[in-house]
Each structure stands twice: as C-alpha cells, then as structure tokens.
Design an enzyme around this catalytic site. Structure first.
Site, PDB file in Angstrom:
ATOM      1  CE1 TYR A 199       0.089   1.992   4.292  1.00  0.00           C
ATOM      2  CE2 TYR A 199       1.052  -0.190   4.449  1.00  0.00           C
ATOM      3  CZ  TYR A 199       0.855   1.070   4.966  1.00  0.00           C
ATOM      4  OH  TYR A 199       1.436   1.417   6.163  1.00  0.00           O
TER       5      TYR A 199
ATOM      6  CE  LYS B 219       3.201   3.047   3.163  1.00  0.00           C
ATOM      7  NZ  LYS B 219       3.693   3.295   4.528  1.00  0.00           N
TER       8      LYS B 219
ATOM      9  CG  LEU C 119       8.470   2.377   4.747  1.00  0.00           C
ATOM     10  CD1 LEU C 119       8.227   1.192   3.820  1.00  0.00           C
ATOM     11  CD2 LEU C 119       7.147   3.034   5.125  1.00  0.00           C
TER      12      LEU C 119
ATOM     13  CD  GLU D 138      10.107   1.286  10.458  1.00  0.00           C
ATOM     14  OE1 GLU D 138      10.235   2.215   9.638  1.00  0.00           O
ATOM     15  OE2 GLU D 138       9.902   0.094  10.119  1.00  0.00           O
TER      16      GLU D 138
END
Length: 285
Positions: A32, A149, A205, A181
């Site tokens: 996505y 992702k 990411l 993260e």
C-alpha cells in the site's frame, strides 16, 4: 457519499466489493501507499509511485496500472470527493483465483487495486504538532523485510494500542537494543544541532517523507548522521521527531516518561516541518 476506485471502476463506497478469496484478505499479500493532499493537490506523488513499484517488484507482484494512469485516478478521486486536505490510500494485492492456497496463484491472475480518500481538514495546521507527541518503546517483533510497504500492519496496530493504554501517542520499536522506527513513521533525535536517524536497510521502511526531509535539512545546512541509536540516547537528546506522509514532521516531547528539553517541540523539528510543508506545497501535483 464517498467515491472509491476498485479494479478500474469509480463506485460509491457502499457498492465497492473485493472477493473473500483475495490474498490481501487471506494472506496479507499486498502492498500500500498513502499520499497526502494539501490545497487539493498531491504531495510527493512521484516518490510514492516509485516506492509502490519497488514493493511490488520485491514481492514478484504485477503492477496493474501505469504511473500516469495512477496519477489520474488519484486526481479524479480528489476531485470527486472534494478533498482539500486529506489522504489518498492505495492498495494492491496479488488478487484472487477463487480459492485459498499458500502457493501464489497463476501468473495471469489479475491483481486487485483499491483506492479511497480520507478527508482530513486541518492536516497541515495540526494541534498535535504544536503540542508534540509522547512515545513509549516496545520490542520490534515484525518480519525482516520492513523496507517493503506491505499490509502486514497487525503489530504496528498493537503498538499504537500499547501507547494509547499508556496514555501516550505512539510507540518506537527497538531491536537488538536499537530503535528501528515508529509504528507508522521514521524516528529521529537531535543532539547538539545534529539530526540522527537510522540508516536505510531491510529493518525500516524507506520513508518518502524521510527522504524529502533529510534533503531539505541538508539544503538548510543542518548536519545529518544516519546511524542507529538507543532509547537511552534518545532520552538524553535535545529534541526528537518522526516523519510520515500523513503527519509530515511530528515533534516528540517525551520518551518512556522522560521529557526532552523543556517538554515542548524543539526548534529543529519545528523548522523542518515549516520547510517541508512550504516546499512540498510548491511541488504538489
């Protein structure tokens, strides 16, 4: 009534359907992107389109739409839904061949593509950004390919809920003693004027907003160091912040109960948010 896009059609949201055998539903076999909208225009669309292509390639999944057509779909949804400030969510899955199997379906199986908008008035002038976020730390137990992702978002969702139960806004994930993260963002600290954020790899990411913010920081003559850091180091920092497509630059004012600085958003994060919003509005599509 909101208009959405499903496999080539613009539909009222209550008429939109996806097969119960779709692998995105059964296997989280999908990717996505989320693109922000400011002043009715798309923020950093090209970056999101490039990352979408990379995610699909890494999963050996066919891209069902060209970049130009994807841009037109984004613009049409923004127009039809009268979005001035908000988000466009895009999801591509491996599709459905009419049953459930761990093995990938036949190559000719059509991928599923879905897009919808979310109206978010006040997205840029966020009260949360003026206040700053409080975060907790949690163990990072996700799969190893976080650079893709994917829609495998259960643990980040659980992390958000852990933070909420602790009276905080978000969680920073820690692996082997180092911050990876946030649950839906990249993490940064600032010490002595230097911006420190984890280097790129499979562990995090490759944020589109991250890339833009670091570019703007360097152009503004700010020092940037890409390396790992610990929660203890973060708690001793002058300030901290996160970046994401939907929150832009979000100051962090507390980590595991320890206030940073005077407990208010710091000057570096505040300035980077201003620069980012200004530059991205100029380049918006």
């Amino acid at each position: 009534m909101r208009t959405v896009y499903v496999n080539g059609e613009y539909l009222p949201e209550h008429e939109a359907t996806v097969s119960i055998f779709d692998r995105g539903f059964l296997m989280a076999d999908g990717v996505y992107e989320v693109t922000s909208v400011l002043d009715g225009k798309l923020i950093d669309f090209d970056g999101h389109a490039v990352r979408l292509s990379r995610s699909l390639n890494e999963l050996e999944m066919r891209n069902p739409i060209s970049k130009d057509d994807l841009l037109e779909v984004h613009r049409e949804l923004v127009r039809r839904n009268e979005i001035d400030e908000g988000l466009v969510y895009l999801q591509v899955t491996r599709g459905s061949d009419g049953d459930r199997d761990f093995a990938f379906p036949a190559e000719e199986t059509e991928p599923t593509i879905v897009l919808f908008t979310q109206n978010k008035p006040g997205l840029a002038d966020s009260p949360a950004a003026r206040k700053g976020a409080k975060v907790i730390s949690i163990e990072d137990i996700r799969w190893g390919r976080r650079d893709i992702k994917t829609v495998q978002l259960l643990y980040p969702s659980m992390g958000k809920m852990m933070a909420k139960k602790a009276g905080c806004d978000d969680a920073w994930m820690v692996e082997d003693g180092m911050v990876t993260e946030g649950t839906s963002n990249n993490a940064y600290i600032v010490k002595g004027g230097k911006i420190i954020t984890r280097h790129l790899g499979n562990e995090i990411l490759h944020g589109i907003t991250r890339a833009a913010v670091l570019r703007f920081a360097r152009e503004a003559q700010m020092a940037v160091e890409e390396r790992s850091f610990t929660i203890a180091e973060a708690q001793e920092a002058d300030e901290a912040f996160t970046t994401s497509a939907s929150a832009f630059v979000m100051p962090v004012v507390e980590i595991d109960g320890v206030a940073l600085g005077d407990g208010t958003p710091g000057p570096v994060a505040t300035r980077l948010r201003e620069i980012y919003l200004d530059e991205m509005r100029k380049a918006a599509q």
